[in-house]
Design a protein around this motif. Structure first.
Motif, short mmCIF file in Angstrom:
data_model
loop_
_atom_site.label_atom_id
_atom_site.label_comp_id
_atom_site.label_asym_id
_atom_site.label_seq_id
_atom_site.Cartn_x
_atom_site.Cartn_y
_atom_site.Cartn_z
N GLN A 1 41.31 -33.38 26.50
CA GLN A 1 40.57 -33.55 27.74
C GLN A 1 40.03 -32.19 28.19
O GLN A 1 40.73 -31.19 28.18
CB GLN A 1 41.48 -34.13 28.84
N VAL A 2 38.78 -32.18 28.59
CA VAL A 2 38.12 -30.96 29.03
C VAL A 2 37.50 -31.22 30.40
O VAL A 2 36.85 -32.24 30.61
CB VAL A 2 37.02 -30.53 28.04
N GLN A 3 37.72 -30.30 31.30
CA GLN A 3 37.06 -30.35 32.60
C GLN A 3 36.13 -29.16 32.73
O GLN A 3 36.50 -28.04 32.36
CB GLN A 3 38.09 -30.37 33.73
N LEU A 4 34.94 -29.41 33.25
CA LEU A 4 33.92 -28.38 33.35
C LEU A 4 33.51 -28.21 34.81
O LEU A 4 33.28 -29.19 35.51
CB LEU A 4 32.69 -28.78 32.52
N VAL A 5 33.39 -26.96 35.22
CA VAL A 5 32.98 -26.66 36.60
C VAL A 5 31.85 -25.64 36.55
O VAL A 5 32.05 -24.51 36.08
CB VAL A 5 34.15 -26.12 37.43
N GLU A 6 30.68 -26.05 37.03
CA GLU A 6 29.53 -25.16 37.07
C GLU A 6 29.48 -24.39 38.39
O GLU A 6 29.98 -24.87 39.41
CB GLU A 6 28.22 -25.94 36.92
N SER A 7 28.87 -23.24 38.33
CA SER A 7 28.63 -22.46 39.54
C SER A 7 27.41 -21.59 39.31
O SER A 7 26.96 -21.42 38.17
CB SER A 7 29.85 -21.60 39.90
N GLY A 8 26.90 -21.03 40.40
CA GLY A 8 25.80 -20.08 40.27
C GLY A 8 24.43 -20.59 40.68
O GLY A 8 23.47 -19.82 40.69
N GLY A 9 24.34 -21.87 40.99
CA GLY A 9 23.06 -22.39 41.42
C GLY A 9 22.69 -21.91 42.81
O GLY A 9 23.49 -21.27 43.50
N GLY A 10 21.46 -22.20 43.22
CA GLY A 10 21.03 -21.79 44.54
C GLY A 10 19.53 -21.80 44.67
O GLY A 10 18.82 -22.36 43.83
N LEU A 11 19.06 -21.17 45.73
CA LEU A 11 17.64 -21.07 46.02
C LEU A 11 17.12 -19.71 45.58
O LEU A 11 17.73 -18.68 45.91
CB LEU A 11 17.41 -21.26 47.52
N VAL A 12 16.03 -19.71 44.85
CA VAL A 12 15.45 -18.47 44.36
C VAL A 12 13.94 -18.56 44.42
O VAL A 12 13.37 -19.65 44.30
CB VAL A 12 15.95 -18.18 42.92
N GLN A 13 13.29 -17.44 44.60
CA GLN A 13 11.83 -17.40 44.63
C GLN A 13 11.26 -17.43 43.22
O GLN A 13 11.94 -17.02 42.26
CB GLN A 13 11.36 -16.15 45.35
N PRO A 14 10.04 -17.89 43.06
CA PRO A 14 9.40 -17.85 41.74
C PRO A 14 9.41 -16.43 41.19
O PRO A 14 9.17 -15.46 41.91
CB PRO A 14 7.97 -18.32 42.04
N GLY A 15 9.73 -16.35 39.90
CA GLY A 15 9.86 -15.05 39.25
C GLY A 15 11.25 -14.47 39.31
O GLY A 15 11.52 -13.45 38.65
N GLY A 16 12.13 -15.07 40.09
CA GLY A 16 13.47 -14.57 40.24
C GLY A 16 14.40 -14.99 39.13
O GLY A 16 13.99 -15.65 38.15
N SER A 17 15.66 -14.62 39.28
CA SER A 17 16.67 -14.88 38.25
C SER A 17 17.93 -15.47 38.88
O SER A 17 18.24 -15.22 40.05
CB SER A 17 17.05 -13.58 37.54
N LEU A 18 18.63 -16.24 38.08
CA LEU A 18 19.95 -16.75 38.43
C LEU A 18 20.79 -16.78 37.16
O LEU A 18 20.25 -16.92 36.06
CB LEU A 18 19.89 -18.17 38.99
N ARG A 19 22.10 -16.69 37.33
CA ARG A 19 23.00 -16.89 36.20
C ARG A 19 23.96 -18.01 36.55
O ARG A 19 24.71 -17.92 37.53
CB ARG A 19 23.78 -15.63 35.86
N LEU A 20 23.93 -19.05 35.74
CA LEU A 20 24.85 -20.15 35.89
C LEU A 20 26.08 -19.91 35.02
O LEU A 20 25.98 -19.36 33.92
CB LEU A 20 24.20 -21.47 35.48
N SER A 21 27.21 -20.34 35.54
CA SER A 21 28.46 -20.26 34.78
C SER A 21 29.08 -21.65 34.68
O SER A 21 28.94 -22.46 35.60
CB SER A 21 29.46 -19.32 35.47
N CYS A 22 29.76 -21.87 33.60
CA CYS A 22 30.48 -23.13 33.40
C CYS A 22 31.87 -22.79 32.88
O CYS A 22 32.00 -22.29 31.76
CB CYS A 22 29.75 -24.02 32.42
N ALA A 23 32.87 -23.02 33.71
CA ALA A 23 34.25 -22.74 33.33
C ALA A 23 34.90 -24.02 32.81
O ALA A 23 34.84 -25.07 33.46
CB ALA A 23 35.01 -22.21 34.53
N ALA A 24 35.51 -23.91 31.66
CA ALA A 24 36.14 -25.07 31.02
C ALA A 24 37.66 -24.96 31.05
O ALA A 24 38.20 -23.87 30.83
CB ALA A 24 35.67 -25.19 29.58
N SER A 25 38.30 -26.07 31.34
CA SER A 25 39.74 -26.12 31.23
C SER A 25 40.10 -26.85 29.94
O SER A 25 39.26 -27.53 29.35
CB SER A 25 40.34 -26.87 32.42
N GLY A 26 41.33 -26.72 29.50
CA GLY A 26 41.72 -27.36 28.27
C GLY A 26 41.86 -26.35 27.15
O GLY A 26 41.54 -25.18 27.30
#
Length: 122
Positions: A1-26
């Motif tokens: 069994q694996v559980q996944l939790v994403e983070s890092g989303g949000g509001l950003v202007q065009p041309g900007g950057s974001l980094r999403l993370s996904c932490a897995a258990s198991g």
């Protein structure tokens, strides 16, 4: 069994950057293929990027040169670095995991996170 939790989303202007993370258990995270999908309301869930247990990487054409997927097995985490974001990148982004090597469609992934919203707007 694996559980996944994403983070890092949000509001950003065009041309900007974001980094999403996904932490897995198991256990045995290193044996899982990992992927990022995205979905807008009323449309199908599209593959953004995938990375196999062996480190082979696939990118959808619409993110090539802008997004980078990576994994850090010691932390059971997969990342999606998103640069040069544009309005069309607005979507809910989902992390997915599947035991094995190479999968490119949503139906092939058994484990999913709850999603994180990315909104690109000026």
């Amino acid at each position: 069994q694996v559980q996944l939790v994403e983070s890092g989303g949000g509001l950003v202007q065009p041309g900007g950057s974001l980094r999403l993370s996904c932490a897995a258990s198991g256990r045995a995270f290193e044996n899982y293929a990992m992927a990022w999908f995205r979905q807008v309301p009323g449309k199908q869930r599209d593959l953004v990027a995938a990375i196999t247990a062996d480190g082979i990487i696939y990118y959808a054409d619409f993110v090539k040169g802008r997004f980078t997927i990576s994994r850090y097995n010691a932390k059971n985490t997969v990342y999606l670095q998103m640069n040069s974001l544009n309005l069309e990148d607005t979507a809910a982004y989902y992390c997915a995991a599947q035991w094995g090597s190479w999968y490119l469609t949503p139906d092939e992934y058994r484990y999913w996170g709850q999603g994180t919203q990315v909104t690109v707007s000026s």
